[in-house]
Motif scaffolding. Structure first.
Motif, PDB file in Angstrom:
ATOM      1  N   ALA A  29      -8.846 -10.272  -4.018  1.00  0.00           N
ATOM      2  CA  ALA A  29      -8.674  -8.935  -4.602  1.00  0.00           C
ATOM      3  C   ALA A  29      -7.465  -8.221  -4.001  1.00  0.00           C
ATOM      4  CB  ALA A  29      -9.935  -8.099  -4.409  1.00  0.00           C
ATOM      5  N   VAL A  30      -7.268  -8.398  -2.710  1.00  0.00           N
ATOM      6  CA  VAL A  30      -6.108  -7.794  -2.047  1.00  0.00           C
ATOM      7  C   VAL A  30      -4.826  -8.369  -2.637  1.00  0.00           C
ATOM      8  CG1 VAL A  30      -4.871  -7.578   0.149  1.00  0.00           C
ATOM      9  CG2 VAL A  30      -7.364  -7.263   0.070  1.00  0.00           C
ATOM     10  N   GLU A  31      -4.751  -9.688  -2.708  1.00  0.00           N
ATOM     11  CA  GLU A  31      -3.545 -10.324  -3.227  1.00  0.00           C
ATOM     12  C   GLU A  31      -3.304  -9.953  -4.690  1.00  0.00           C
ATOM     13  OE1 GLU A  31      -1.145 -14.490  -2.979  1.00  0.00           O
ATOM     14  OE2 GLU A  31      -3.319 -14.571  -2.696  1.00  0.00           O
ATOM     15  N   ASN A  32      -4.336  -9.955  -5.504  1.00  0.00           N
ATOM     16  CA  ASN A  32      -4.178  -9.581  -6.913  1.00  0.00           C
ATOM     17  C   ASN A  32      -3.684  -8.147  -7.067  1.00  0.00           C
ATOM     18  OD1 ASN A  32      -5.051 -12.118  -7.711  1.00  0.00           O
ATOM     19  ND2 ASN A  32      -7.137 -11.449  -8.156  1.00  0.00           N
ATOM     20  N   THR A  33      -4.174  -7.265  -6.229  1.00  0.00           N
ATOM     21  CA  THR A  33      -3.760  -5.864  -6.285  1.00  0.00           C
ATOM     22  C   THR A  33      -2.288  -5.719  -5.909  1.00  0.00           C
ATOM     23  OG1 THR A  33      -6.018  -5.141  -5.823  1.00  0.00           O
ATOM     24  CG2 THR A  33      -4.258  -3.545  -5.395  1.00  0.00           C
ATOM     25  N   LEU A  34      -1.864  -6.431  -4.876  1.00  0.00           N
ATOM     26  CA  LEU A  34      -0.450  -6.388  -4.488  1.00  0.00           C
ATOM     27  C   LEU A  34       0.424  -6.981  -5.586  1.00  0.00           C
ATOM     28  CD1 LEU A  34      -0.629  -7.447  -0.722  1.00  0.00           C
ATOM     29  CD2 LEU A  34      -0.571  -5.133  -1.687  1.00  0.00           C
ATOM     30  N   ASP A  35      -0.021  -8.083  -6.172  1.00  0.00           N
ATOM     31  CA  ASP A  35       0.746  -8.711  -7.248  1.00  0.00           C
ATOM     32  C   ASP A  35       0.871  -7.784  -8.457  1.00  0.00           C
ATOM     33  OD1 ASP A  35       1.154 -11.001  -5.744  1.00  0.00           O
ATOM     34  OD2 ASP A  35      -0.478 -12.128  -6.706  1.00  0.00           O
ATOM     35  N   THR A  36      -0.187  -7.068  -8.771  1.00  0.00           N
ATOM     36  CA  THR A  36      -0.140  -6.109  -9.880  1.00  0.00           C
ATOM     37  C   THR A  36       0.893  -5.027  -9.595  1.00  0.00           C
ATOM     38  OG1 THR A  36      -2.432  -6.518 -10.504  1.00  0.00           O
ATOM     39  CG2 THR A  36      -1.485  -4.408 -11.188  1.00  0.00           C
ATOM     40  N   ALA A  50      -0.751   2.007  -7.782  1.00  0.00           N
ATOM     41  CA  ALA A  50      -0.158   2.318  -6.478  1.00  0.00           C
ATOM     42  C   ALA A  50      -1.238   2.761  -5.490  1.00  0.00           C
ATOM     43  CB  ALA A  50       0.906   3.401  -6.632  1.00  0.00           C
ATOM     44  N   ALA A  51      -2.164   3.596  -5.942  1.00  0.00           N
ATOM     45  CA  ALA A  51      -3.241   4.077  -5.063  1.00  0.00           C
ATOM     46  C   ALA A  51      -4.121   2.912  -4.609  1.00  0.00           C
ATOM     47  CB  ALA A  51      -4.068   5.135  -5.787  1.00  0.00           C
ATOM     48  N   GLU A  52      -4.435   2.003  -5.529  1.00  0.00           N
ATOM     49  CA  GLU A  52      -5.225   0.829  -5.158  1.00  0.00           C
ATOM     50  C   GLU A  52      -4.460  -0.059  -4.186  1.00  0.00           C
ATOM     51  OE1 GLU A  52      -7.696   0.524  -9.368  1.00  0.00           O
ATOM     52  OE2 GLU A  52      -6.048  -0.873  -8.980  1.00  0.00           O
ATOM     53  N   ALA A  53      -3.169  -0.207  -4.407  1.00  0.00           N
ATOM     54  CA  ALA A  53      -2.354  -1.052  -3.531  1.00  0.00           C
ATOM     55  C   ALA A  53      -2.325  -0.515  -2.106  1.00  0.00           C
ATOM     56  CB  ALA A  53      -0.940  -1.181  -4.086  1.00  0.00           C
ATOM     57  N   LEU A  54      -2.285   0.790  -1.953  1.00  0.00           N
ATOM     58  CA  LEU A  54      -2.270   1.361  -0.604  1.00  0.00           C
ATOM     59  C   LEU A  54      -3.551   1.002   0.151  1.00  0.00           C
ATOM     60  CD1 LEU A  54      -0.623   4.840  -1.260  1.00  0.00           C
ATOM     61  CD2 LEU A  54       0.370   2.877  -0.040  1.00  0.00           C
ATOM     62  N   VAL A  55      -4.680   1.004  -0.532  1.00  0.00           N
ATOM     63  CA  VAL A  55      -5.931   0.626   0.136  1.00  0.00           C
ATOM     64  C   VAL A  55      -5.947  -0.875   0.421  1.00  0.00           C
ATOM     65  CG1 VAL A  55      -8.440   0.607  -0.045  1.00  0.00           C
ATOM     66  CG2 VAL A  55      -7.165   2.579  -0.830  1.00  0.00           C
ATOM     67  N   ALA A  56      -5.410  -1.675  -0.487  1.00  0.00           N
ATOM     68  CA  ALA A  56      -5.302  -3.112  -0.223  1.00  0.00           C
ATOM     69  C   ALA A  56      -4.438  -3.356   1.018  1.00  0.00           C
ATOM     70  CB  ALA A  56      -4.714  -3.829  -1.439  1.00  0.00           C
ATOM     71  N   ILE A  57      -3.398  -2.582   1.174  1.00  0.00           N
ATOM     72  CA  ILE A  57      -2.530  -2.709   2.353  1.00  0.00           C
ATOM     73  C   ILE A  57      -3.282  -2.280   3.607  1.00  0.00           C
ATOM     74  CG2 ILE A  57      -0.402  -1.869   3.431  1.00  0.00           C
ATOM     75  CD1 ILE A  57       0.737  -1.749   0.501  1.00  0.00           C
ATOM     76  N   GLU A  58      -4.172  -1.301   3.477  1.00  0.00           N
ATOM     77  CA  GLU A  58      -5.022  -0.918   4.608  1.00  0.00           C
ATOM     78  C   GLU A  58      -5.876  -2.098   5.066  1.00  0.00           C
ATOM     79  OE1 GLU A  58      -5.495   1.493   6.697  1.00  0.00           O
ATOM     80  OE2 GLU A  58      -4.440   3.199   5.835  1.00  0.00           O
ATOM     81  N   ILE A  60      -5.071  -5.233   4.987  1.00  0.00           N
ATOM     82  CA  ILE A  60      -4.181  -6.111   5.767  1.00  0.00           C
ATOM     83  C   ILE A  60      -3.952  -5.535   7.159  1.00  0.00           C
ATOM     84  CG2 ILE A  60      -1.836  -7.057   5.904  1.00  0.00           C
ATOM     85  CD1 ILE A  60      -1.920  -7.036   2.755  1.00  0.00           C
ATOM     86  N   ALA A  61      -3.618  -4.261   7.234  1.00  0.00           N
ATOM     87  CA  ALA A  61      -3.360  -3.628   8.533  1.00  0.00           C
ATOM     88  C   ALA A  61      -4.587  -3.719   9.435  1.00  0.00           C
ATOM     89  CB  ALA A  61      -2.944  -2.165   8.337  1.00  0.00           C
ATOM     90  N   ARG A  62      -5.751  -3.441   8.892  1.00  0.00           N
ATOM     91  CA  ARG A  62      -6.976  -3.453   9.691  1.00  0.00           C
ATOM     92  C   ARG A  62      -7.339  -4.857  10.148  1.00  0.00           C
ATOM     93  NH1 ARG A  62      -9.959   1.654   8.786  1.00  0.00           N
ATOM     94  NH2 ARG A  62      -8.411   2.981   7.787  1.00  0.00           N
TER      95      ARG A  62
END
Length: 136
Positions: A29-36, A50-58, A60-62
């Protein structure tokens, strides 16, 4: 967009995405969101993506150990991370940095919406802080 804070978790899209993540066990789900978010070069990146991508990036950071804000808004995501410990792949971190570039670009509806508010500088600082927590 129901927004109540400048951080990545402070909007309805982010909360919905985090709830949907509970149904998964891996980083797909993280990868798909970044790809989108990276898709459709030249087109405007719509605010929900963009809002979903920021949480997906969270995520990764966590997973890299760079937690940032932890409060009621982050609870769902933090629980998923605790239940699914894993390493964030380096290619996902690289994608995350490219996505942040796109979110902060002129071709981002989310940036455009924040630019119309008195809190644009705070939002941009929160996005840059998130970028700083994702190690390459």
């Amino acid at each position: 967009m129901g927004t109540w804070a400048t951080h990545a978790f402070g909007n309805d899209y982010a909360q919905d995405w985090a709830e949907d993540l509970q149904e998964t066990r891996n980083m797909e789900a993280v990868e798909n969101t970044l790809d989108t978010a990276l898709g459709h070069e030249g087109d405007v990146l719509e605010a929900p993506y963009a809002a979903e991508a920021l949480v997906a990036i969270e995520v990764i950071a966590r997973l890299q150990g760079h937690w940032g804000l932890r409060d009621d808004d982050t609870e769902i995501l933090d629980l998923w991370i605790a239940e699914h410990p894993q390493r964030a792949r380096k290619d996902l971190a690289e994608k995350a940095h490219r996505v942040i570039d796109r979110i902060l670009s002129e071709q981002s509806e989310l940036r455009q919406l924040w630019a119309e508010t008195a809190h644009y500088d705070d939002w941009r600082a929160a996005v840059e802080e998130l970028r700083g927590r994702v190690s390459l």
